[in-house]
Design an enzyme around this catalytic site. Structure first.
Site, PDB file in Angstrom:
ATOM      1  N   LYS A 184       0.828  -1.209   0.000  1.00  0.00           N
ATOM      2  CA  LYS A 184       0.000   0.000   0.000  1.00  0.00           C
ATOM      3  C   LYS A 184       0.868   1.267   0.000  1.00  0.00           C
ATOM      4  O   LYS A 184       2.080   1.209   0.279  1.00  0.00           O
ATOM      5  CB  LYS A 184      -0.946  -0.045   1.209  1.00  0.00           C
ATOM      6  CG  LYS A 184      -2.024  -1.137   1.095  1.00  0.00           C
ATOM      7  CD  LYS A 184      -2.992  -1.058   2.263  1.00  0.00           C
ATOM      8  CE  LYS A 184      -4.088  -2.099   2.162  1.00  0.00           C
ATOM      9  NZ  LYS A 184      -5.027  -2.029   3.319  1.00  0.00           N
ATOM     10  N   TYR A 212     -12.663  -1.545  -3.372  1.00  0.00           N
ATOM     11  CA  TYR A 212     -13.141  -1.697  -1.991  1.00  0.00           C
ATOM     12  C   TYR A 212     -14.670  -1.570  -1.887  1.00  0.00           C
ATOM     13  O   TYR A 212     -15.187  -1.250  -0.813  1.00  0.00           O
ATOM     14  CB  TYR A 212     -12.478  -0.659  -1.089  1.00  0.00           C
ATOM     15  CG  TYR A 212     -11.087  -1.037  -0.600  1.00  0.00           C
ATOM     16  CD1 TYR A 212     -10.859  -2.237   0.081  1.00  0.00           C
ATOM     17  CD2 TYR A 212     -10.002  -0.183  -0.773  1.00  0.00           C
ATOM     18  CE1 TYR A 212      -9.596  -2.572   0.552  1.00  0.00           C
ATOM     19  CE2 TYR A 212      -8.732  -0.514  -0.295  1.00  0.00           C
ATOM     20  CZ  TYR A 212      -8.543  -1.713   0.361  1.00  0.00           C
ATOM     21  OH  TYR A 212      -7.295  -2.046   0.847  1.00  0.00           O
ATOM     22  N   ASN A 214      -2.045   0.339   6.695  1.00  0.00           N
ATOM     23  CA  ASN A 214      -1.537  -0.941   7.211  1.00  0.00           C
ATOM     24  C   ASN A 214      -0.686  -1.732   6.213  1.00  0.00           C
ATOM     25  O   ASN A 214      -0.638  -2.952   6.263  1.00  0.00           O
ATOM     26  CB  ASN A 214      -2.686  -1.774   7.788  1.00  0.00           C
ATOM     27  CG  ASN A 214      -3.769  -2.090   6.787  1.00  0.00           C
ATOM     28  OD1 ASN A 214      -3.654  -1.728   5.625  1.00  0.00           O
ATOM     29  ND2 ASN A 214      -4.811  -2.757   7.232  1.00  0.00           N
ATOM     30  N   HIS A 237      -2.056  -5.396   1.383  1.00  0.00           N
ATOM     31  CA  HIS A 237      -3.372  -5.992   1.132  1.00  0.00           C
ATOM     32  C   HIS A 237      -3.191  -7.425   0.661  1.00  0.00           C
ATOM     33  O   HIS A 237      -2.231  -7.726  -0.050  1.00  0.00           O
ATOM     34  CB  HIS A 237      -4.130  -5.220   0.040  1.00  0.00           C
ATOM     35  CG  HIS A 237      -5.277  -6.011  -0.526  1.00  0.00           C
ATOM     36  ND1 HIS A 237      -6.498  -6.076   0.109  1.00  0.00           N
ATOM     37  CD2 HIS A 237      -5.366  -6.825  -1.612  1.00  0.00           C
ATOM     38  CE1 HIS A 237      -7.290  -6.894  -0.594  1.00  0.00           C
ATOM     39  NE2 HIS A 237      -6.622  -7.356  -1.636  1.00  0.00           N
ATOM     40  N   GLU A 288      -9.631  -9.893  -8.096  1.00  0.00           N
ATOM     41  CA  GLU A 288      -8.630  -8.840  -7.874  1.00  0.00           C
ATOM     42  C   GLU A 288      -7.455  -8.985  -8.840  1.00  0.00           C
ATOM     43  O   GLU A 288      -6.916  -7.985  -9.320  1.00  0.00           O
ATOM     44  CB  GLU A 288      -8.164  -8.871  -6.415  1.00  0.00           C
ATOM     45  CG  GLU A 288      -9.273  -8.436  -5.469  1.00  0.00           C
ATOM     46  CD  GLU A 288      -8.930  -8.585  -3.993  1.00  0.00           C
ATOM     47  OE1 GLU A 288      -9.800  -8.270  -3.155  1.00  0.00           O
ATOM     48  OE2 GLU A 288      -7.796  -9.001  -3.665  1.00  0.00           O
TER      49      GLU A 288
HETATM   50  P1  ATP Z   1      -7.141  -5.605   3.117  1.00  0.00           P
HETATM   51  O1  ATP Z   1      -8.464  -5.896   2.415  1.00  0.00           O
HETATM   52  O2  ATP Z   1      -6.679  -4.199   2.907  1.00  0.00           O
HETATM   53  O3  ATP Z   1      -6.116  -6.639   2.802  1.00  0.00           O
HETATM   54  P2  ATP Z   1      -8.107  -6.844   5.487  1.00  0.00           P
HETATM   55  O4  ATP Z   1      -8.644  -7.891   4.571  1.00  0.00           O
HETATM   56  O5  ATP Z   1      -7.189  -7.281   6.580  1.00  0.00           O
HETATM   57  O6  ATP Z   1      -7.345  -5.718   4.674  1.00  0.00           O
HETATM   58  P3  ATP Z   1     -10.732  -5.660   5.514  1.00  0.00           P
HETATM   59  O7  ATP Z   1     -11.735  -6.028   6.511  1.00  0.00           O
HETATM   60  O8  ATP Z   1     -10.866  -6.172   4.116  1.00  0.00           O
HETATM   61  O9  ATP Z   1      -9.287  -6.016   6.117  1.00  0.00           O
HETATM   62  O10 ATP Z   1     -10.678  -4.074   5.476  1.00  0.00           O
HETATM   63  C1  ATP Z   1     -10.057  -3.384   4.385  1.00  0.00           C
HETATM   64  C2  ATP Z   1      -9.279  -2.222   4.941  1.00  0.00           C
HETATM   65  O11 ATP Z   1     -10.184  -1.318   5.563  1.00  0.00           O
HETATM   66  C3  ATP Z   1      -8.274  -2.603   6.038  1.00  0.00           C
HETATM   67  O12 ATP Z   1      -7.012  -2.930   5.496  1.00  0.00           O
HETATM   68  C4  ATP Z   1      -8.226  -1.349   6.884  1.00  0.00           C
HETATM   69  O13 ATP Z   1      -7.277  -0.411   6.402  1.00  0.00           O
HETATM   70  C5  ATP Z   1      -9.600  -0.777   6.723  1.00  0.00           C
HETATM   71  N1  ATP Z   1     -10.423  -1.125   7.880  1.00  0.00           N
HETATM   72  C6  ATP Z   1     -11.005  -2.296   8.141  1.00  0.00           C
HETATM   73  N2  ATP Z   1     -11.686  -2.270   9.291  1.00  0.00           N
HETATM   74  C7  ATP Z   1     -11.515  -1.030   9.784  1.00  0.00           C
HETATM   75  C8  ATP Z   1     -11.958  -0.354  10.941  1.00  0.00           C
HETATM   76  N3  ATP Z   1     -12.721  -0.970  11.852  1.00  0.00           N
HETATM   77  N4  ATP Z   1     -11.587   0.922  11.111  1.00  0.00           N
HETATM   78  C9  ATP Z   1     -10.814   1.550  10.200  1.00  0.00           C
HETATM   79  N5  ATP Z   1     -10.362   0.978   9.070  1.00  0.00           N
HETATM   80  C10 ATP Z   1     -10.703  -0.298   8.867  1.00  0.00           C
HETATM   81 MG    MG Z   2      -9.819  -7.404   2.882  1.00  0.00          MG
END
Ligand code: ATP
Ligand code: MG
Length: 137
Positions: A9, A49, A112, A115, A126
């Site tokens: 990211k 997203y 974070n 992804h 994706e």
């Molecule tokens: P990614 O899809 O980015 O790999 P992930 O699968 O671990 O991450 P998801 O639940 O898909 O997590 O959420 C996508 C992104 O949205 C996360 O990477 C995070 O940056 C953000 N996100 C998720 N939950 C929260 C939350 N409760 N508060 C703030 N940001 C969040």
């Molecule tokens: Mg995710």
């Protein structure tokens, strides 16, 4: 062999950690099938997203992904989807295990570092969203 979509990211690219993360991916035995540095547009980010559209963090999340260059990758390994998510660590770096990419390089749940696809169907979507078949080698 399974394939997953992985992305470094904007925060991690900006901080100069892309090379460290790619080295770790190689050290952990993934084959890099496709890789490119790209800038994701806001429209692409919103589509990518879309599953989180109703969440309060959607605007910030989509703007963040479009905020700077990312490294888009397709990784191959046995159980690549789970293996890459395990290597990334928990979504919130405060909860990520020692040694994981998010523990090492993420600064917050919003920024974070990486992804990873969460299931075979999303991995296929994706990968196709970011790569043509000719780019997978
Ligand atoms: P990614 O899809 O980015 O790999 P992930 O699968 O671990 O991450 P998801 O639940 O898909 O997590 O959420 C996508 C992104 O949205 C996360 O990477 C995070 O940056 C953000 N996100 C998720 N939950 C929260 C939350 N409760 N508060 C703030 N940001 C969040
Ligand atoms: Mg995710």
């Amino acid at each position: 062999m399974e394939r997953t979509y992985a992305m470094i990211k904007p925060d991690a690219v900006k901080a100069g950690n892309a090379g460290n993360i790619i080295a770790r991916i190689e050290a952990e035995g993934f084959r890099i099938v496709g890789m490119k540095q790209i800038r994701v547009s806001l429209a692409q980010s919103q589509l990518f997203y879309v599953v989180h559209e109703a969440r309060p963090f959607y605007n910030g999340l989509t703007e963040f992904l479009a905020s700077g260059p990312v490294v888009a990758m397709v990784l191959e390994k046995d159980n690549a989807i789970k293996a890459w998510r395990d290597l990334m660590g928990a979504t919130n770096p405060a909860q990520a295990a020692e040694g994981t990419i998010r523990k090492l390089y993420a600064t917050s749940i919003d920024e974070n570092a990486a992804h990873g696809s969460d299931a075979p169907e999303t991995a296929a979507q994706e990968i196709a969203f970011f790569f043509t078949t000719a780019e997978l080698v």
